[in-house]
Design a protein around this motif. Structure first.
Motif, PDB file in Angstrom:
ATOM      1  N   UNK A   1       0.819  -1.213   0.000  1.00 14.22           N
ATOM      2  CA  UNK A   1       0.000   0.000   0.000  1.00 14.22           C
ATOM      3  C   UNK A   1       0.854   1.265   0.000  1.00 14.22           C
ATOM      4  N   UNK A   2       1.935   1.259   0.746  1.00 16.60           N
ATOM      5  CA  UNK A   2       2.766   2.454   0.877  1.00 16.60           C
ATOM      6  C   UNK A   2       3.628   2.793  -0.319  1.00 16.60           C
ATOM      7  N   UNK A   3       3.599   1.974  -1.378  1.00 14.18           N
ATOM      8  CA  UNK A   3       4.374   2.311  -2.578  1.00 14.18           C
ATOM      9  C   UNK A   3       3.495   2.911  -3.669  1.00 14.18           C
ATOM     10  N   UNK A   4       2.185   2.949  -3.446  1.00 12.76           N
ATOM     11  CA  UNK A   4       1.275   3.470  -4.461  1.00 12.76           C
ATOM     12  C   UNK A   4       1.303   4.999  -4.495  1.00 12.76           C
TER      13      UNK A   4
ATOM     14  N   UNK B   1       8.196   2.157   3.102  1.00 11.88           N
ATOM     15  CA  UNK B   1       6.745   2.092   3.020  1.00 11.88           C
ATOM     16  C   UNK B   1       6.111   1.176   4.058  1.00 11.88           C
ATOM     17  N   UNK B   2       6.911   0.325   4.700  1.00 14.72           N
ATOM     18  CA  UNK B   2       6.338  -0.682   5.597  1.00 14.72           C
ATOM     19  C   UNK B   2       5.632  -0.085   6.820  1.00 14.72           C
ATOM     20  N   UNK B   3       6.220   0.843   7.558  1.00 17.36           N
ATOM     21  CA  UNK B   3       5.500   1.401   8.718  1.00 17.36           C
ATOM     22  C   UNK B   3       4.160   2.030   8.332  1.00 17.36           C
ATOM     23  N   UNK B   4       4.149   2.762   7.234  1.00 18.74           N
ATOM     24  CA  UNK B   4       2.892   3.356   6.762  1.00 18.74           C
ATOM     25  C   UNK B   4       1.892   2.262   6.401  1.00 18.74           C
ATOM     26  N   UNK B   5       2.361   1.247   5.674  1.00 17.54           N
ATOM     27  CA  UNK B   5       1.487   0.154   5.250  1.00 17.54           C
ATOM     28  C   UNK B   5       0.910  -0.588   6.454  1.00 17.54           C
TER      29      UNK B   5
END
Length: 202
Positions: free
Chosen positions: A57-60, A76-80
């Motif tokens: 999700x965090x790479x979109x 992007x992992x913490x955001x995802x």
């Protein structure tokens, strides 16, 4: 919403949010690959499905920073993890399985060491997605669109790393033959590039 209605919500959301549009196919392929690798293994399919569909999700576009400098430093992992927990809760995902989804997403990258069966499946499947014909397409589509890859020559090291290193990093018995097959195809492609273009690829 039915007990499985959350799956429909996940797919509908990712179908819209996976931008650029070509990023959408990675999620369903990843889930199918993970289930294939996991044949005969004991895993939670709810956790596997949610993690496979939500893990990037965090790479979109719209979820990652717009500034190129910030993107280069973006994890992007913490955001995802945060958004996945919020969204899955909103959609009625079983709350007792949220930690399992988080564990699978947190350690899904090739350099990670997953702590759960679902995490191992997602990690190996994600490596498989970087090999073979799909790996080529996913790398080539970034040329000229991603500031890190201005030309064809810039993705050759990515593909070379995949075939020379990533292909040997899968850990599960079910993924080994798939990795070997995809690596052979990718190696053949790289050999063809060298023979057809030499140092004039650009």
């Amino acid at each position: 919403m039915t007990n499985q209605g959350w799956r429909e919500s996940v797919v509908a959301y990712i179908r819209v949010e996976a931008q650029p549009e070509d990023k959408f196919g990675h999620q369903p392929r990843l889930y199918v690959l993970a289930t294939q690798v996991g044949q005969g293994m004991d895993f939670d399919d709810d956790i596997l499905f949610a993690a496979a569909w939500m893990h990037d999700l965090g790479v979109f576009l719209g979820h990652r920073p717009k500034d190129p400098g910030q993107i280069s430093q973006w994890d992007h992992v913490p955001y995802t993890l945060r958004r996945s927990r919020e969204l899955l809760t909103e959609w009625g995902f079983p709350p007792e399985k949220l930690d399992g989804v988080e564990a699978a997403i947190r350690y899904h990258r090739a350099t990670d060491k997953p702590t759960t069966v679902e995490g191992m499946l997602i990690r190996d499947a994600d490596i498989l997605e970087q090999l073979g014909a799909i790996g080529i397409l996913r790398a080539a589509v970034k040329v000229g669109r991603d500031s890190r890859y201005p030309n064809f020559s810039s993705i050759v090291p990515v593909l070379s790393n995949a075939v020379n290193h990533l292909a040997n990093e899968t850990r599960l018995i079910g993924s080994k033959p798939m990795a070997e097959s995809r690596a052979r195809m990718l190696r053949s492609f790289l050999d063809a590039i060298y023979h057809e273009a030499g140092d004039m690829l650009h």
